[in-house]
Scaffold this motif. Structure first.
Motif, short mmCIF file in Angstrom:
data_model
loop_
_atom_site.label_atom_id
_atom_site.label_comp_id
_atom_site.label_asym_id
_atom_site.label_seq_id
_atom_site.Cartn_x
_atom_site.Cartn_y
_atom_site.Cartn_z
N ARG A 81 18.08 41.41 35.86
CA ARG A 81 19.18 40.83 35.08
C ARG A 81 20.43 41.70 35.18
O ARG A 81 21.54 41.18 35.33
N GLU A 82 20.24 43.01 35.11
CA GLU A 82 21.36 43.93 35.20
C GLU A 82 22.04 43.85 36.57
O GLU A 82 23.27 43.83 36.67
N VAL A 83 21.26 43.78 37.64
CA VAL A 83 21.81 43.67 38.99
C VAL A 83 22.61 42.37 39.11
O VAL A 83 23.72 42.36 39.67
N LYS A 84 22.08 41.29 38.57
CA LYS A 84 22.79 40.00 38.61
C LYS A 84 24.13 40.12 37.90
O LYS A 84 25.16 39.64 38.40
N GLN A 85 24.14 40.74 36.73
CA GLN A 85 25.37 40.92 35.96
C GLN A 85 26.37 41.79 36.72
O GLN A 85 27.56 41.47 36.80
N LEU A 86 25.91 42.88 37.30
CA LEU A 86 26.79 43.77 38.05
C LEU A 86 27.38 43.09 39.28
O LEU A 86 28.55 43.29 39.61
N ARG A 87 26.58 42.29 39.96
CA ARG A 87 27.09 41.56 41.12
C ARG A 87 28.16 40.56 40.71
O ARG A 87 29.17 40.40 41.40
N MET A 88 27.96 39.91 39.58
CA MET A 88 28.95 38.96 39.08
C MET A 88 30.24 39.70 38.72
O MET A 88 31.34 39.25 39.08
N GLU A 89 30.12 40.84 38.06
CA GLU A 89 31.31 41.62 37.71
C GLU A 89 32.03 42.12 38.95
O GLU A 89 33.27 42.10 39.02
N ARG A 90 31.28 42.55 39.95
CA ARG A 90 31.89 43.02 41.19
C ARG A 90 32.65 41.89 41.88
O ARG A 90 33.76 42.09 42.39
N GLU A 91 32.08 40.70 41.87
CA GLU A 91 32.74 39.54 42.50
C GLU A 91 34.04 39.19 41.76
O GLU A 91 35.05 38.88 42.38
N ILE A 92 34.02 39.28 40.44
CA ILE A 92 35.24 39.03 39.65
C ILE A 92 36.31 40.05 40.01
O ILE A 92 37.48 39.70 40.21
N LEU A 93 35.92 41.32 40.10
CA LEU A 93 36.88 42.36 40.46
C LEU A 93 37.43 42.17 41.87
O LEU A 93 38.61 42.39 42.13
N ARG A 94 36.58 41.75 42.79
CA ARG A 94 37.02 41.49 44.17
C ARG A 94 38.06 40.38 44.18
O ARG A 94 39.11 40.50 44.81
N LYS A 95 37.78 39.30 43.46
CA LYS A 95 38.73 38.18 43.41
C LYS A 95 40.04 38.60 42.75
O LYS A 95 41.12 38.18 43.18
N ALA A 96 39.96 39.40 41.70
CA ALA A 96 41.16 39.88 41.03
C ALA A 96 41.99 40.76 41.96
O ALA A 96 43.22 40.67 41.99
N THR A 97 41.33 41.59 42.73
CA THR A 97 42.02 42.46 43.69
C THR A 97 42.76 41.62 44.72
O THR A 97 43.93 41.89 45.05
#
Length: 105
Positions: A81-97
């Motif tokens: 669950r934690e890995v899934k959450q972190l991947r989602m957060e990373r993807e959001i940050l990538r899109k924001a960048t």
């Protein structure tokens, strides 16, 4: 054993309480009791009862070392669950960048 120790979940799959499983394992270990007969008496498939026995052995440190204990299974689930959450957060940050990089141009 009472059939009230189980509940219906999504679909037709039954979910048994930990107490029911432990009692089934205890009964199956009594001398003169076959796993198939205990399973039949309890209304579960003998393969299901065998899995409960294997899990009980793993939890007590008696079983094969390649079977995860219940605690390890819970930890693995939490980590997934934690890995899934972190991947989602990373993807959001990538899109924001990407978004802010385009605005700078």
């Amino acid at each position: 054993m009472k059939s009230k120790s189980l509940s219906k979940s999504a679909g037709n799959r039954r979910k048994f309480t930990a107490e029911f499983k432990a009692e089934a394992v205890r009964i199956s270990r009594d001398p003169g009791q076959s796993i198939a007969q205990v399973a039949k008496d309890l209304g579960v498939a003998d393969g299901v009862l065998r899995n409960w026995i294997k899990q009980s052995d793993a939890d007590s440190g008696v079983g094969k070392s390649n079977i995860l204990t219940s605690v390890e299974k819970e930890e693995l689930s939490a980590l997934r669950r934690e890995v899934k959450q972190l991947r989602m957060e990373r993807e959001i940050l990538r899109k924001a960048t990407v978004f802010f990089a385009k605005e700078q141009m």
